[in-house]
Design a protein around this motif. Structure first.
Motif, PDB file in Angstrom:
ATOM      1  N   GLU A  49       0.681  -1.021   0.189  1.00  0.00           N
ATOM      2  CA  GLU A  49      -0.052   0.095  -0.052  1.00  0.00           C
ATOM      3  C   GLU A  49       0.968   1.422   0.300  1.00  0.00           C
ATOM      4  OE1 GLU A  49      -1.974  -3.460   0.716  1.00  0.00           O
ATOM      5  OE2 GLU A  49      -0.498  -2.657   2.175  1.00  0.00           O
ATOM      6  N   ALA A  53       0.964   4.200  -2.774  1.00  0.00           N
ATOM      7  CA  ALA A  53       0.718   5.558  -2.459  1.00  0.00           C
ATOM      8  C   ALA A  53       1.639   6.246  -3.289  1.00  0.00           C
ATOM      9  CB  ALA A  53       0.809   5.884  -0.867  1.00  0.00           C
ATOM     10  N   VAL A  84      -3.365   5.510   1.144  1.00  0.00           N
ATOM     11  CA  VAL A  84      -4.002   4.425   0.509  1.00  0.00           C
ATOM     12  C   VAL A  84      -4.496   3.793   1.906  1.00  0.00           C
ATOM     13  CG1 VAL A  84      -3.849   2.221  -0.542  1.00  0.00           C
ATOM     14  CG2 VAL A  84      -2.751   4.154  -1.420  1.00  0.00           C
ATOM     15  N   ILE A  95      -8.569  -2.505  -0.829  1.00  0.00           N
ATOM     16  CA  ILE A  95      -8.004  -1.046  -1.035  1.00  0.00           C
ATOM     17  C   ILE A  95      -9.338  -0.333  -1.464  1.00  0.00           C
ATOM     18  CG2 ILE A  95      -6.832   0.808  -2.066  1.00  0.00           C
ATOM     19  CD1 ILE A  95      -4.420  -1.436  -2.560  1.00  0.00           C
ATOM     20  N   ILE A  98      -8.358   5.834  -1.807  1.00  0.00           N
ATOM     21  CA  ILE A  98      -7.086   6.731  -2.065  1.00  0.00           C
ATOM     22  C   ILE A  98      -7.467   8.000  -1.848  1.00  0.00           C
ATOM     23  CG2 ILE A  98      -5.143   7.036  -3.532  1.00  0.00           C
ATOM     24  CD1 ILE A  98      -5.677   4.190  -4.730  1.00  0.00           C
TER      25      ILE A  98
END
Length: 144
Positions: A49, A53, A84, A95, A98
């Protein structure tokens, strides 16, 4: 066409396993990651993650700068953060958000044009397109 490569080498089982991430440029070379750096507070490694990002922030920032240039505005300084979020979903994870936050210095641009270019860059950058399955991608853009 451009193709970039990253490799992973993993040893061990599940939570006890440890991986090493390398990129062809050497920016990451056998950089560690594992359960602790992904789900706990182990700061000795990275996680998917965090890397995602960084990739999204970098791609969006470059797309914004290029779009400003194309529109006749020079970007002097751009600071972007991507956050994220990995959320539990059933037995696994997803996920689901964002959040992009950008502060930029752009000479001669007004607020409306700045926001228009920023929104278009968020939609048009290749990483945003690749992440189209993420339920919520937000942008907070501030003109300095």
């Amino acid at each position: 066409m451009i193709e970039k490569i990253a490799t992973i080498q993993w040893q061990g089982q599940g939570k006890k396993g440890q991986g090493k991430i390398s990129t062809e440029t050497g920016a990451l070379k056998q950089y560690p990651y594992g359960f602790g750096s992904r789900f706990e507070d182990d700061r000795s490694g990275t996680n998917p993650e965090e890397i995602l990002a960084a990739a999204h922030a970098a791609c969006f920032t470059m797309a914004f700068s290029f779009a400003c240039d194309k529109a006749g505005f020079a970007t002097a300084n751009i600071d972007t953060k991507a956050s994220v979020r990995l959320a539990k979903q059933g037995e696994g994870f997803v996920i689901d958000r964002i959040a992009l936050t950008m502060i930029a210095e752009v000479a001669g641009i007004d607020e409306a044009k700045f926001q228009e270019i920023a929104a278009a860059a968020k939609c048009d950058c290749p990483v945003s397109k690749a992440l189209a399955g993420v339920e919520d991608i937000t942008l907070q853009a501030t003109l300095k």
